[in-house]
Design a protein around this motif. Structure first.
Motif, PDB file in Angstrom:
ATOM      1  N   LYS A 397       0.781  -1.420   0.139  1.00  0.00           N
ATOM      2  CA  LYS A 397      -0.068  -0.134   0.104  1.00  0.00           C
ATOM      3  C   LYS A 397       1.184   1.431  -0.035  1.00  0.00           C
ATOM      4  CE  LYS A 397      -4.590  -1.636   1.378  1.00  0.00           C
ATOM      5  NZ  LYS A 397      -4.408  -3.333   2.211  1.00  0.00           N
ATOM      6  N   ASN A 398       2.193   0.809  -0.344  1.00  0.00           N
ATOM      7  CA  ASN A 398       3.131   2.161  -0.302  1.00  0.00           C
ATOM      8  C   ASN A 398       3.166   2.951  -1.155  1.00  0.00           C
ATOM      9  OD1 ASN A 398       6.299   3.597  -0.903  1.00  0.00           O
ATOM     10  ND2 ASN A 398       5.539   2.881   0.884  1.00  0.00           N
ATOM     11  N   PRO A 399       2.834   4.716  -0.723  1.00  0.00           N
ATOM     12  CA  PRO A 399       2.429   5.497  -2.280  1.00  0.00           C
ATOM     13  C   PRO A 399       3.240   5.152  -3.002  1.00  0.00           C
ATOM     14  CG  PRO A 399       2.513   6.572  -0.265  1.00  0.00           C
ATOM     15  CD  PRO A 399       2.986   5.209   0.019  1.00  0.00           C
ATOM     16  N   LEU A 400       4.813   5.223  -2.559  1.00  0.00           N
ATOM     17  CA  LEU A 400       5.566   4.793  -3.860  1.00  0.00           C
ATOM     18  C   LEU A 400       5.152   4.028  -4.692  1.00  0.00           C
ATOM     19  CD1 LEU A 400       8.020   5.629  -5.586  1.00  0.00           C
ATOM     20  CD2 LEU A 400       9.287   4.447  -4.169  1.00  0.00           C
ATOM     21  N   ARG A 401       5.085   2.859  -4.125  1.00  0.00           N
ATOM     22  CA  ARG A 401       4.442   1.789  -5.378  1.00  0.00           C
ATOM     23  C   ARG A 401       3.311   1.453  -5.764  1.00  0.00           C
ATOM     24  NH1 ARG A 401       0.325  -3.221  -4.628  1.00  0.00           N
ATOM     25  NH2 ARG A 401       0.929  -4.096  -6.898  1.00  0.00           N
ATOM     26  N   LYS A 402       2.674   3.056  -5.412  1.00  0.00           N
ATOM     27  CA  LYS A 402       1.095   2.546  -6.635  1.00  0.00           C
ATOM     28  C   LYS A 402       1.312   3.731  -7.018  1.00  0.00           C
ATOM     29  CE  LYS A 402      -2.184   2.439  -2.771  1.00  0.00           C
ATOM     30  NZ  LYS A 402      -3.200   2.838  -1.613  1.00  0.00           N
ATOM     31  N   GLU A 403       2.421   4.455  -7.439  1.00  0.00           N
ATOM     32  CA  GLU A 403       3.208   5.704  -8.782  1.00  0.00           C
ATOM     33  C   GLU A 403       3.440   4.085  -9.600  1.00  0.00           C
ATOM     34  OE1 GLU A 403       1.226   7.940  -9.652  1.00  0.00           O
ATOM     35  OE2 GLU A 403       0.348   8.318  -7.593  1.00  0.00           O
ATOM     36  N   ILE A 404       4.336   3.567  -8.665  1.00  0.00           N
ATOM     37  CA  ILE A 404       5.386   2.656  -9.436  1.00  0.00           C
ATOM     38  C   ILE A 404       3.962   1.762 -10.856  1.00  0.00           C
ATOM     39  CG2 ILE A 404       6.758   0.936 -10.492  1.00  0.00           C
ATOM     40  CD1 ILE A 404       8.899   2.311  -8.040  1.00  0.00           C
ATOM     41  N   GLN A 405       3.619   1.582 -10.022  1.00  0.00           N
ATOM     42  CA  GLN A 405       2.281   0.209 -10.695  1.00  0.00           C
ATOM     43  C   GLN A 405       1.486   1.225 -11.523  1.00  0.00           C
ATOM     44  OE1 GLN A 405      -0.549  -0.436  -7.669  1.00  0.00           O
ATOM     45  NE2 GLN A 405      -0.818  -3.218  -8.655  1.00  0.00           N
ATOM     46  N   LYS A 406       1.196   2.460 -11.620  1.00  0.00           N
ATOM     47  CA  LYS A 406       0.306   3.218 -11.787  1.00  0.00           C
ATOM     48  C   LYS A 406       1.576   3.738 -13.583  1.00  0.00           C
ATOM     49  CE  LYS A 406      -2.236   6.218  -9.486  1.00  0.00           C
ATOM     50  NZ  LYS A 406      -1.841   7.806  -9.140  1.00  0.00           N
ATOM     51  N   LEU A 407       2.728   3.548 -13.537  1.00  0.00           N
ATOM     52  CA  LEU A 407       3.661   3.988 -14.359  1.00  0.00           C
ATOM     53  C   LEU A 407       3.654   2.055 -15.627  1.00  0.00           C
ATOM     54  CD1 LEU A 407       5.819   5.791 -15.973  1.00  0.00           C
ATOM     55  CD2 LEU A 407       7.413   4.884 -14.639  1.00  0.00           C
ATOM     56  N   ALA A 408       3.840   1.187 -14.492  1.00  0.00           N
ATOM     57  CA  ALA A 408       3.726  -0.494 -15.458  1.00  0.00           C
ATOM     58  C   ALA A 408       2.513  -0.296 -16.268  1.00  0.00           C
ATOM     59  CB  ALA A 408       4.003  -0.759 -14.204  1.00  0.00           C
ATOM     60  N   ALA A 409       1.422   0.186 -15.557  1.00  0.00           N
ATOM     61  CA  ALA A 409       0.186   0.083 -16.616  1.00  0.00           C
ATOM     62  C   ALA A 409       0.190   1.033 -17.214  1.00  0.00           C
ATOM     63  CB  ALA A 409      -1.045   0.488 -15.084  1.00  0.00           C
ATOM     64  N   SER A 410       0.402   1.738 -17.735  1.00  0.00           N
ATOM     65  CA  SER A 410       0.595   2.760 -18.899  1.00  0.00           C
ATOM     66  C   SER A 410       1.633   2.354 -19.187  1.00  0.00           C
ATOM     67  CB  SER A 410       0.871   4.305 -18.132  1.00  0.00           C
ATOM     68  OG  SER A 410       2.299   4.523 -18.290  1.00  0.00           O
ATOM     69  N   ILE A 411       2.379   1.705 -19.395  1.00  0.00           N
ATOM     70  CA  ILE A 411       3.740   1.473 -20.329  1.00  0.00           C
ATOM     71  C   ILE A 411       2.923  -0.266 -21.379  1.00  0.00           C
ATOM     72  CG2 ILE A 411       5.822   0.252 -20.577  1.00  0.00           C
ATOM     73  CD1 ILE A 411       6.988   2.191 -17.912  1.00  0.00           C
ATOM     74  N   HIS A 412       2.246  -0.489 -19.996  1.00  0.00           N
ATOM     75  CA  HIS A 412       1.766  -2.085 -20.480  1.00  0.00           C
ATOM     76  C   HIS A 412       0.622  -1.702 -21.491  1.00  0.00           C
ATOM     77  CE1 HIS A 412       1.115  -6.058 -20.731  1.00  0.00           C
ATOM     78  NE2 HIS A 412      -0.423  -5.894 -21.072  1.00  0.00           N
ATOM     79  N   ALA A 413      -0.152  -0.901 -21.257  1.00  0.00           N
ATOM     80  CA  ALA A 413      -1.377  -0.772 -21.822  1.00  0.00           C
ATOM     81  C   ALA A 413      -1.070   0.131 -23.560  1.00  0.00           C
ATOM     82  CB  ALA A 413      -2.047   0.888 -21.660  1.00  0.00           C
TER      83      ALA A 413
END
Ligand SMILES: Nc1ncnc2c1ncn2[C@@H]1O[C@H](COP(=O)(O)OP(=O)(O)OP(=O)(O)O)[C@@H](O)[C@H]1O
Ligand SMILES: [Mg+2]
Length: 423
Positions: A397-413
């Protein structure tokens, strides 16, 4: 502050001078000069400075702070002469720049100005610049690794797909410690689990920071001799040798760690890196690379192969200066600076309006877009690194993790859209 007349009459006690069209345009500089030097400084106009540096007494100064703003575009030739005159007297030069173009700054730094500080001056920036005038640069600190860790399982090598070209995502900190390894490790891990259902994308994380690479630390993997062997013989590398050097993290992520011993960064040549990247791209969908902070002769190879080149930086002077240097170096070599995606790490929180303003100004002064901002995730981030686990496992739930997850999702999309369009 000491007046101009006193500069002429009694230069002996002066340590420094400001030089500007009108020092009143730089009131923060006046304040900081007073804080650092008390009365032991003077202010000179450009014309007076020219006269002043003709006098040998001017050599008694430790430094001049030449302050420029956007209205000084027409005075650059004169400023260049002043820098040369100051250098001739052995006086060091700090540039204070308010909205001066990076090109102009680059030229002035090349003439021998020791340093530059953006204006408005960040807290403590003048003090740091004065200190840097005497201090040689410090070497990067080594990281200490437990080399005795038990061997982790080998990675099964996904089958190469004819014509497959995984996308290359390097991460290189603009200044040491800005977060490249944390981002590379966690981005790779998020990409490797990005799909709701299996199959997942095939992800390889490569640590090309051959000296102090810490991917192995952050994922608690041993550094193996096989990596050294692979790097020393890429000309004969086949799939077996490549597979033999990879490790497997939690059955999902393949990892090429740094070798056990510190190697010179030019241990590998550009064509060897190209061969490694070719093989990696044939077997994997995403190749995330932790790059050394230093520019090396194969940086160009990686940059050319990259889709995006992530450059984490922090909201400090060190990063601002390095971005400027990086841009100038890449432009001089006609390398694709536009592939760089600047990531502000430990970004100020939404409430901190002053820091938000600084971020905006930094982007404007350096003429860069700040594409992504990562928050400070605090102590749990360091703890996860020390535990050898990605944030998704150790601090989901760390805020840094959430942002990295979003970046990964946008790269993959983006990548999925591209693949669909190509079908
Ligand atoms: N957003 C963040 N929030 C909290 N801690 C962070 C954040 N980013 C990085 N860190 C911590 O800062 C330290 C340095 O990060 P990291 O090793 O990723 O930087 P680096 O740029 O790879 O450094 P080096 O120049 O040594 O290779 C680590 O302890 C890491 O856990
Ligand atoms: Mg690192």
């Amino acid at each position: 502050m000491t007046s101009e007349a006193q500069v002429q009459d009694d230069p002996a006690p002066l340590v420094a001078c400001t030089v500007s069209r009108d020092v009143q345009n730089f009131d923060l500089l006046i304040e900081d000069m007073e804080t650092e030097l008390g009365e032991a400084w003077g202010d000179l106009s450009f014309a007076d400075a020219r006269q002043f540096f003709r006098q040998p007494e001017s050599g008694a100064l430790k430094f001049v702070a030449i302050a420029l703003d956007h209205d000084d575009g027409d005075h650059l030739a004169m400023v260049a002469d002043l820098i040369e005159a100051a250098k001739a007297q052995g006086v060091k030069v700090i540039l204070v720049a308010d909205e001066v173009s990076p090109m102009a700054l680059h030229q002035l730094l090349q003439l021998g100005a020791e340093d530059f500080i953006p204006y408005p001056l960040p807290e403590g920036a003048l003090r740091d610049a004065i200190a840097r005038l005497d201090t040689p640069r410090k070497a990067a600190a080594a990281d200490f690794v437990d080399m005795s860790a038990a061997p982790a399982p080998r990675a099964p090598l996904p089958a190469a797909q004819p014509g497959a070209h995984g996308i290359v995502l390097p991460v290189q900190s603009v200044s040491g410690g800005a977060g490249a390894t944390t981002i590379a490790v966690n981005l790779a891990w998020e990409l490797a689990g990005i799909e709701r259902k299996d199959p997942q994308p095939r992800v390889l994380l490569m640590d090309l920071d051959l000296q102090f690479g810490s991917v192995s630390t952050y994922l608690d993997l041993p550094r193996r001799e096989a990596v050294y062997e692979l790097l020393s013989s890429t000309d004969t590398m086949d799939d077996d040798a490549f597979r033999g050097a990879l490790m497997n993290f939690n059955d999902r992520l393949s990892v090429l760690t740094a070798p056990p011993d510190i190697l010179p960064l030019d241990f590998i040549e550009p064509e060897e890196v190209a061969r490694l990247l070719d093989r990696a791209r044939a077997h994997f969908d995403y190749v995330v690379i932790d790059m050394p902070t230093t520019l090396v002769n194969w940086t160009e190879t990686v940059l050319n192969a990259a889709d995006f080149y992530f450059a984490p930086f922090e909201l400090d002077l060190r990063s601002a200066q390095n971005i400027l240097r990086l841009r100038n170096a890449l432009r001089a070599e006609e390398l694709p600076f536009e592939k760089l995606r600047f990531l502000l790490n430990r970004a100020p929180k939404g409430m901190d309006l002053a820091a938000k303003g600084r971020t905006k100004r930094m982007a404007e002064t350096l003429e860069i877009a700040i594409d992504v901002q990562f928050p400070d995730g605090g102590r749990p981030v360091r703890d996860a690194c020390d535990q050898g686990l990605p944030l998704a496992i150790e601090a989901a739930k760390n805020p840094l993790r959430k942002e990295i997850q979003k970046l990964a999702a946008s790269i993959h999309a983006r990548q999925s859209d591209r693949l669909e369009a190509a079908e």
